[in-house]
Design a protein around this motif. Structure first.
Motif, PDB file in Angstrom:
ATOM      1  N   PRO A  41      -4.801   6.491   9.035  1.00 41.50           N
ATOM      2  CA  PRO A  41      -4.731   7.902   8.631  1.00 41.50           C
ATOM      3  C   PRO A  41      -5.696   8.176   7.474  1.00 41.50           C
ATOM      4  N   PRO A  42      -5.870   9.446   7.094  1.00 41.92           N
ATOM      5  CA  PRO A  42      -6.641   9.742   5.886  1.00 41.92           C
ATOM      6  C   PRO A  42      -5.915   9.201   4.650  1.00 41.92           C
ATOM      7  N   PHE A  43      -6.659   9.018   3.578  1.00 40.07           N
ATOM      8  CA  PHE A  43      -6.084   8.440   2.357  1.00 40.07           C
ATOM      9  C   PHE A  43      -4.839   9.179   1.880  1.00 40.07           C
ATOM     10  N   THR A  44      -4.864  10.512   2.000  1.00 37.41           N
ATOM     11  CA  THR A  44      -3.751  11.309   1.471  1.00 37.41           C
ATOM     12  C   THR A  44      -2.436  11.041   2.180  1.00 37.41           C
ATOM     13  N   ALA A  45      -2.511  10.541   3.412  1.00 38.36           N
ATOM     14  CA  ALA A  45      -1.299  10.325   4.207  1.00 38.36           C
ATOM     15  C   ALA A  45      -0.871   8.865   4.263  1.00 38.36           C
ATOM     16  N   LEU A  46      -1.613   7.973   3.628  1.00 32.67           N
ATOM     17  CA  LEU A  46      -1.308   6.549   3.736  1.00 32.67           C
ATOM     18  C   LEU A  46       0.099   6.201   3.255  1.00 32.67           C
ATOM     19  N   GLN A  47       0.475   6.732   2.120  1.00 36.79           N
ATOM     20  CA  GLN A  47       1.785   6.370   1.575  1.00 36.79           C
ATOM     21  C   GLN A  47       2.912   6.823   2.497  1.00 36.79           C
ATOM     22  N   ALA A  48       2.821   8.050   2.984  1.00 42.86           N
ATOM     23  CA  ALA A  48       3.871   8.576   3.855  1.00 42.86           C
ATOM     24  C   ALA A  48       3.908   7.824   5.189  1.00 42.86           C
ATOM     25  N   VAL A  49       2.746   7.538   5.762  1.00 41.71           N
ATOM     26  CA  VAL A  49       2.698   6.832   7.041  1.00 41.71           C
ATOM     27  C   VAL A  49       3.141   5.381   6.876  1.00 41.71           C
ATOM     28  N   SER A  50       2.844   4.807   5.726  1.00 35.69           N
ATOM     29  CA  SER A  50       3.275   3.437   5.448  1.00 35.69           C
ATOM     30  C   SER A  50       4.780   3.281   5.610  1.00 35.69           C
ATOM     31  N   LYS A  51       5.518   4.268   5.145  1.00 32.49           N
ATOM     32  CA  LYS A  51       6.985   4.227   5.244  1.00 32.49           C
ATOM     33  C   LYS A  51       7.443   4.340   6.698  1.00 32.49           C
ATOM     34  N   ILE A  52       6.674   5.059   7.504  1.00 34.35           N
ATOM     35  CA  ILE A  52       7.032   5.230   8.921  1.00 34.35           C
ATOM     36  C   ILE A  52       6.830   3.935   9.700  1.00 34.35           C
ATOM     37  N   VAL A  53       5.675   3.282   9.492  1.00 35.97           N
ATOM     38  CA  VAL A  53       5.332   2.126  10.328  1.00 35.97           C
ATOM     39  C   VAL A  53       5.845   0.796   9.763  1.00 35.97           C
ATOM     40  N   GLU A  54       6.404   0.828   8.574  1.00 36.08           N
ATOM     41  CA  GLU A  54       6.912  -0.409   7.976  1.00 36.08           C
ATOM     42  C   GLU A  54       7.928  -1.083   8.911  1.00 36.08           C
ATOM     43  N   GLY A  55       7.720  -2.360   9.156  1.00 35.65           N
ATOM     44  CA  GLY A  55       8.622  -3.106  10.016  1.00 35.65           C
ATOM     45  C   GLY A  55       8.397  -2.903  11.503  1.00 35.65           C
ATOM     46  N   SER A  56       7.401  -2.089  11.863  1.00 39.16           N
ATOM     47  CA  SER A  56       7.110  -1.831  13.282  1.00 39.16           C
ATOM     48  C   SER A  56       5.978  -2.745  13.755  1.00 39.16           C
ATOM     49  N   ASN A  57       5.546  -2.550  14.988  1.00 41.34           N
ATOM     50  CA  ASN A  57       4.427  -3.326  15.532  1.00 41.34           C
ATOM     51  C   ASN A  57       3.085  -2.644  15.313  1.00 41.34           C
ATOM     52  N   ILE A  58       3.051  -1.634  14.440  1.00 40.24           N
ATOM     53  CA  ILE A  58       1.818  -0.912  14.146  1.00 40.24           C
ATOM     54  C   ILE A  58       1.369  -1.239  12.724  1.00 40.24           C
ATOM     55  N   LEU A  59       0.152  -1.769  12.594  1.00 33.00           N
ATOM     56  CA  LEU A  59      -0.411  -2.067  11.285  1.00 33.00           C
ATOM     57  C   LEU A  59      -0.973  -0.797  10.656  1.00 33.00           C
ATOM     58  N   LEU A  60      -0.894  -0.725   9.332  1.00 31.06           N
ATOM     59  CA  LEU A  60      -1.474   0.404   8.611  1.00 31.06           C
ATOM     60  C   LEU A  60      -2.906   0.055   8.216  1.00 31.06           C
ATOM     61  N   GLY A  61      -3.841   0.932   8.584  1.00 38.15           N
ATOM     62  CA  GLY A  61      -5.244   0.717   8.256  1.00 38.15           C
ATOM     63  C   GLY A  61      -5.776   1.806   7.348  1.00 38.15           C
ATOM     64  N   ALA A  62      -6.886   1.502   6.682  1.00 39.96           N
ATOM     65  CA  ALA A  62      -7.608   2.488   5.876  1.00 39.96           C
ATOM     66  C   ALA A  62      -9.003   2.653   6.464  1.00 39.96           C
ATOM     67  N   GLN A  63      -9.570   3.836   6.287  1.00 38.03           N
ATOM     68  CA  GLN A  63     -10.851   4.155   6.921  1.00 38.03           C
ATOM     69  C   GLN A  63     -12.061   3.693   6.124  1.00 38.03           C
ATOM     70  N   ASN A  64     -11.836   3.293   4.880  1.00 44.78           N
ATOM     71  CA  ASN A  64     -12.941   2.898   4.010  1.00 44.78           C
ATOM     72  C   ASN A  64     -12.337   2.414   2.699  1.00 44.78           C
ATOM     73  N   MET A  65     -13.137   1.857   1.824  1.00 46.02           N
ATOM     74  CA  MET A  65     -12.690   1.545   0.466  1.00 46.02           C
ATOM     75  C   MET A  65     -13.909   1.366  -0.420  1.00 46.02           C
ATOM     76  N   GLY A  66     -13.693   1.403  -1.707  1.00 47.29           N
ATOM     77  CA  GLY A  66     -14.786   1.229  -2.657  1.00 47.29           C
ATOM     78  C   GLY A  66     -15.188  -0.227  -2.802  1.00 47.29           C
ATOM     79  N   PRO A  67     -16.347  -0.484  -3.412  1.00 44.75           N
ATOM     80  CA  PRO A  67     -16.856  -1.853  -3.541  1.00 44.75           C
ATOM     81  C   PRO A  67     -16.388  -2.595  -4.786  1.00 44.75           C
ATOM     82  N   GLU A  68     -15.578  -1.954  -5.614  1.00 42.06           N
ATOM     83  CA  GLU A  68     -15.086  -2.571  -6.845  1.00 42.06           C
ATOM     84  C   GLU A  68     -13.567  -2.484  -6.901  1.00 42.06           C
ATOM     85  N   GLU A  69     -12.954  -3.396  -7.658  1.00 50.05           N
ATOM     86  CA  GLU A  69     -11.495  -3.387  -7.794  1.00 50.05           C
ATOM     87  C   GLU A  69     -11.012  -2.202  -8.620  1.00 50.05           C
TER      88      GLU A  69
END
Length: 249
Positions: A41-69
């Protein structure tokens, strides 16, 4: 039996409420799916979707990330922030990041190595433009993107890398490489991986196809020897389109 990796890239679509609704529907309708599944999902929805898919057979992915911690990187999202939300997989080097936002191989490689160092799985996208294909540059482009994108990645970390071949000319256009054309490029990707890491690594690595994957072409694509899954864009935005792709067999 071969297990395929079917991933949905929602791109810049879905409000939080819409994302939750779709994730909930997919969780229900794909509960019996035996393939490896991911939604990004888009970044804004990651937290909410994380709660939905937790414990399911669907992994949570991100579309991109920055190059630094962390640090003074306005507008970027850190690997630590993604992990904090339950993200397991990150898509890097997508053609839209390369061609619209100017990301080069060096930057993408930095992100790949950072993600792997934090035990995130990576989907590394590679692919040629129509102009590059027509000028006979396909293999040079793919070789460069793979060798530069994986520079410094140890063999032991390669198990957490998926390659996604996405011909730029087929993304969001309705055009699709024929299964035979796609399989040929996937085979070439394996050849490059074999040169870098050996034949066993090349055989083991998962290579997805991305580029206007739909329910009516998924089975034909997946039937090819070198195609191990799909990175799905537009067709991942509705359950009635994505579920048949995930359940292509």
């Amino acid at each position: 039996m071969k297990r395929y990796f079917i991933a949905g890239n929602w791109k810049m679509h879905k409000t939080i409420a819409e994302a939750v609704a779709l994730a909930s529907e997919l969780k229900d309708k794909l509960a019996d799916c035996k393939e490896k599944l991911m939604i990004a999902p888009p970044f804004t929805a990651l937290q909410a979707v994380s709660k939905i898919v937790e414990g399911s057979n669907i992994l949570l992915g991100a579309q991109n990330m920055g190059p630094e911690e962390s640090g003074a990187h306005t507008g970027e999202i850190s690997v630590l922030m993604l992990k904090d939300l339950g993200v397991r997989v990150v898509i890097l080097g997508h053609s839209e990041r390369r061609h619209t936002y100017g990301e080069n191989d060096e930057l993408i490689n930095k992100k790949v190595r950072l993600a792997l160092s934090h035990k995130l799985e990576v989907i590394l996208c590679v692919g040629e433009t129509l102009e590059e294909r027509e000028h006979g540059m396909l293999e040079n482009v793919i070789r460069r993107q793979l060798s530069e994108g994986l520079k410094g990645v140890e063999l032991s970390a390669l198990k957490d890398v998926t390659i996604a071949y996405e011909p730029v000319w087929a993304i969001g256009t309705g055009k699709t490489a024929t299964p035979e054309d796609a399989d040929a490029v996937h085979a070439f990707c394996r050849q490059v991986i074999a040169e870098m890491y050996g034949k066993d690594a090349a055989k083991a690595i998962v290579i997805q196809y991305g580029g206007s994957v739909k329910a009516d072409n998924a089975a034909a694509l997946m039937s090819k020897e070198n195609i191990d899954g799909a990175l799905v864009g537009g067709a991942s935005l509705k359950a009635e389109a994505f579920v048949p792709i995930a359940k292509f067999r």
